[in-house]
Design an enzyme around this catalytic site. Structure first.
Site, PDB file in Angstrom:
ATOM      1  N   ASP A   1     -71.527  65.773  54.809  1.00  0.00           N
ATOM      2  CA  ASP A   1     -72.098  66.799  55.698  1.00  0.00           C
ATOM      3  C   ASP A   1     -71.130  67.069  56.852  1.00  0.00           C
ATOM      4  O   ASP A   1     -70.770  66.142  57.585  1.00  0.00           O
ATOM      5  CB  ASP A   1     -73.458  66.337  56.237  1.00  0.00           C
ATOM      6  CG  ASP A   1     -74.516  66.315  55.139  1.00  0.00           C
ATOM      7  OD1 ASP A   1     -74.407  67.125  54.199  1.00  0.00           O
ATOM      8  OD2 ASP A   1     -75.437  65.487  55.218  1.00  0.00           O
TER       9      ASP A   1
ATOM     10  N   ASP B   1     -78.538  54.545  54.358  1.00  0.00           N
ATOM     11  CA  ASP B   1     -77.476  55.112  55.181  1.00  0.00           C
ATOM     12  C   ASP B   1     -76.173  54.410  54.803  1.00  0.00           C
ATOM     13  O   ASP B   1     -76.042  53.189  54.956  1.00  0.00           O
ATOM     14  CB  ASP B   1     -77.812  54.890  56.662  1.00  0.00           C
ATOM     15  CG  ASP B   1     -76.639  55.223  57.564  1.00  0.00           C
ATOM     16  OD1 ASP B   1     -75.770  56.015  57.153  1.00  0.00           O
ATOM     17  OD2 ASP B   1     -76.593  54.687  58.690  1.00  0.00           O
TER      18      ASP B   1
ATOM     19  N   GLU C   1     -77.341  57.380  48.667  1.00  0.00           N
ATOM     20  CA  GLU C   1     -77.851  58.710  49.012  1.00  0.00           C
ATOM     21  C   GLU C   1     -78.993  58.552  50.009  1.00  0.00           C
ATOM     22  O   GLU C   1     -79.941  57.823  49.748  1.00  0.00           O
ATOM     23  CB  GLU C   1     -78.304  59.433  47.732  1.00  0.00           C
ATOM     24  CG  GLU C   1     -78.985  60.760  47.948  1.00  0.00           C
ATOM     25  CD  GLU C   1     -78.219  61.725  48.868  1.00  0.00           C
ATOM     26  OE1 GLU C   1     -77.074  62.058  48.577  1.00  0.00           O
ATOM     27  OE2 GLU C   1     -78.788  62.127  49.901  1.00  0.00           O
TER      28      GLU C   1
ATOM     29  N   ASP D   1     -65.091  71.098  51.966  1.00  0.00           N
ATOM     30  CA  ASP D   1     -64.767  72.526  52.041  1.00  0.00           C
ATOM     31  C   ASP D   1     -64.620  72.941  53.505  1.00  0.00           C
ATOM     32  O   ASP D   1     -64.508  74.129  53.789  1.00  0.00           O
ATOM     33  CB  ASP D   1     -65.884  73.348  51.394  1.00  0.00           C
ATOM     34  CG  ASP D   1     -67.243  72.975  51.974  1.00  0.00           C
ATOM     35  OD1 ASP D   1     -67.726  71.879  51.653  1.00  0.00           O
ATOM     36  OD2 ASP D   1     -67.767  73.755  52.780  1.00  0.00           O
TER      37      ASP D   1
ATOM     38  N   GLU E   1     -70.007  55.690  45.396  1.00  0.00           N
ATOM     39  CA  GLU E   1     -69.994  57.079  45.858  1.00  0.00           C
ATOM     40  C   GLU E   1     -70.986  57.235  47.009  1.00  0.00           C
ATOM     41  O   GLU E   1     -72.170  56.901  46.870  1.00  0.00           O
ATOM     42  CB  GLU E   1     -70.354  58.095  44.757  1.00  0.00           C
ATOM     43  CG  GLU E   1     -70.136  59.523  45.295  1.00  0.00           C
ATOM     44  CD  GLU E   1     -70.638  60.645  44.383  1.00  0.00           C
ATOM     45  OE1 GLU E   1     -71.418  60.380  43.463  1.00  0.00           O
ATOM     46  OE2 GLU E   1     -70.260  61.800  44.644  1.00  0.00           O
TER      47      GLU E   1
ATOM     48  N   LYS F   1     -71.142  72.007  64.365  1.00  0.00           N
ATOM     49  CA  LYS F   1     -71.254  72.207  65.820  1.00  0.00           C
ATOM     50  C   LYS F   1     -70.707  70.990  66.558  1.00  0.00           C
ATOM     51  O   LYS F   1     -71.031  69.856  66.196  1.00  0.00           O
ATOM     52  CB  LYS F   1     -72.725  72.417  66.208  1.00  0.00           C
ATOM     53  CG  LYS F   1     -73.274  73.744  65.728  1.00  0.00           C
ATOM     54  CD  LYS F   1     -74.677  73.970  66.240  1.00  0.00           C
ATOM     55  CE  LYS F   1     -75.198  75.280  65.693  1.00  0.00           C
ATOM     56  NZ  LYS F   1     -76.609  75.276  65.420  1.00  0.00           N
TER      57      LYS F   1
HETATM   58  C1  SAM Z   1     -73.304  68.199  51.309  1.00  0.00           C
HETATM   59  S1  SAM Z   1     -74.145  67.089  50.292  1.00  0.00           S
HETATM   60  C2  SAM Z   1     -72.940  66.700  49.017  1.00  0.00           C
HETATM   61  C3  SAM Z   1     -73.561  66.057  47.811  1.00  0.00           C
HETATM   62  C4  SAM Z   1     -72.558  65.712  46.686  1.00  0.00           C
HETATM   63  N1  SAM Z   1     -71.563  64.775  47.097  1.00  0.00           N
HETATM   64  C5  SAM Z   1     -71.910  66.969  46.161  1.00  0.00           C
HETATM   65  O1  SAM Z   1     -70.722  67.175  46.450  1.00  0.00           O
HETATM   66  O2  SAM Z   1     -72.600  67.737  45.463  1.00  0.00           O
HETATM   67  C6  SAM Z   1     -74.071  65.594  51.279  1.00  0.00           C
HETATM   68  C7  SAM Z   1     -74.987  64.525  50.755  1.00  0.00           C
HETATM   69  O3  SAM Z   1     -74.750  63.315  51.489  1.00  0.00           O
HETATM   70  C8  SAM Z   1     -76.002  62.728  51.831  1.00  0.00           C
HETATM   71  N2  SAM Z   1     -75.745  61.939  53.041  1.00  0.00           N
HETATM   72  C9  SAM Z   1     -75.428  62.414  54.255  1.00  0.00           C
HETATM   73  N3  SAM Z   1     -75.235  61.415  55.129  1.00  0.00           N
HETATM   74  C10 SAM Z   1     -75.442  60.262  54.424  1.00  0.00           C
HETATM   75  C11 SAM Z   1     -75.403  58.890  54.770  1.00  0.00           C
HETATM   76  N4  SAM Z   1     -75.105  58.484  56.006  1.00  0.00           N
HETATM   77  N5  SAM Z   1     -75.662  57.978  53.811  1.00  0.00           N
HETATM   78  C12 SAM Z   1     -75.967  58.381  52.551  1.00  0.00           C
HETATM   79  N6  SAM Z   1     -76.019  59.667  52.171  1.00  0.00           N
HETATM   80  C13 SAM Z   1     -75.769  60.599  53.095  1.00  0.00           C
HETATM   81  C14 SAM Z   1     -76.933  63.907  52.025  1.00  0.00           C
HETATM   82  O4  SAM Z   1     -78.285  63.539  51.889  1.00  0.00           O
HETATM   83  C15 SAM Z   1     -76.461  64.863  50.937  1.00  0.00           C
HETATM   84  O5  SAM Z   1     -77.138  64.645  49.716  1.00  0.00           O
END
Ligand code: SAM
Length: 208
Positions: free
Chosen positions: A110, A87, A60, A146, A35, A114
């Protein structure tokens, strides 16, 4: 010198993933699900509890969430989950073995809405190419967001891959609920009445 893997530890140092051997990481050769962007870990917790004959890796970037999720898995005594603060794009490209992931989960990546920030998005052509090659033949990839605009981008990138074919989100082999993956973000956004967009794809068994 690289420290030996501690098979009992839930949080894994990303350096340990160079030359990754799933069997060494989990101490068994069971199918692996990954995940990306685990957040607080609600989805992974329930999935790992429901499927004890599978292994799970959560990626994460935010150390706070990585620790939070790992603490939850530890409290529940899960032995089939590992967390890495890394990452995900780097992990997929540089560390994850090819043809090795049974299911890839990405929920609420994420959106970087923009235009000038679009280059920060996870879903880029090079990432998708690399991720497809990391799935086992017949492996699945499920995505939920979303953000309607980002969803169209994701959908086009996935369906533009000759090795991927769309399947129902609740395809029995994938074992997901068509109506909800119940991640922490989904639960929060559902209260706000937001709409969700979902896609699931499967990698073909044979090369095109
Ligand atoms: C909008 S949150 C969604 C979290 C979870 N999947 C949920 O639906 O509740 C996006 C998550 O992805 C992580 N994230 C963003 N870019 C990432 C990357 N390149 N590698 C690992 N994690 C990342 C962020 O730190 C954040 O916790």
């Amino acid at each position: 010198m690289r420290k030996a893997l501690d098979p009992g530890a839930i949080v894994v140092d990303p350096v340990q993933l160079d030359g990754l051997d799933w069997h060494a990481l989990f101490g068994n050769g069971r199918p692996v699900e990954v995940e990306i962007g685990t957040g607080k870990g609600g989805f992974l917790l329930r999935r790992a509890q429901a499927l004890p004959s599978r292994n799970f890796l959560g990626l994460e970037w935010a150390s706070k969430f990585c620790r939070f999720a790992a603490d939850r898995f530890r409290r529940w005594g899960l032995s089939n989950v590992r967390m890495v603060r890394a990452d995900a794009a780097h992990f997929i490209r540089a560390q994850c073995p090819r043809d090795s992931v049974s299911v890839l989960h990405v929920y609420h990546p994420d959106p970087w809405p923009k235009k000038r920030h679009h280059k920060r998005r996870l879903f880029q052509p090079a990432f998708v190419d690399a991720a497809v090659a990391r799935l086992v033949p017949g492996g699945y990839w499920a995505v939920q967001t979303d953000d309607a605009e980002y969803f169209q981008v994701i959908r086009e990138l996935l369906l533009g891959q000759p090795e991927l074919r769309e399947v129902a989100f609740d395809d029995p082999a994938l074992g997901l609920d068509a109506a909800s993956v119940a991640t922490n973000f989904e639960i929060k956004y559902a209260r706000e009445g937001r709409e969700f967009f979902r896609i699931a794809v499967v990698r073909s068994e044979s090369r095109p």
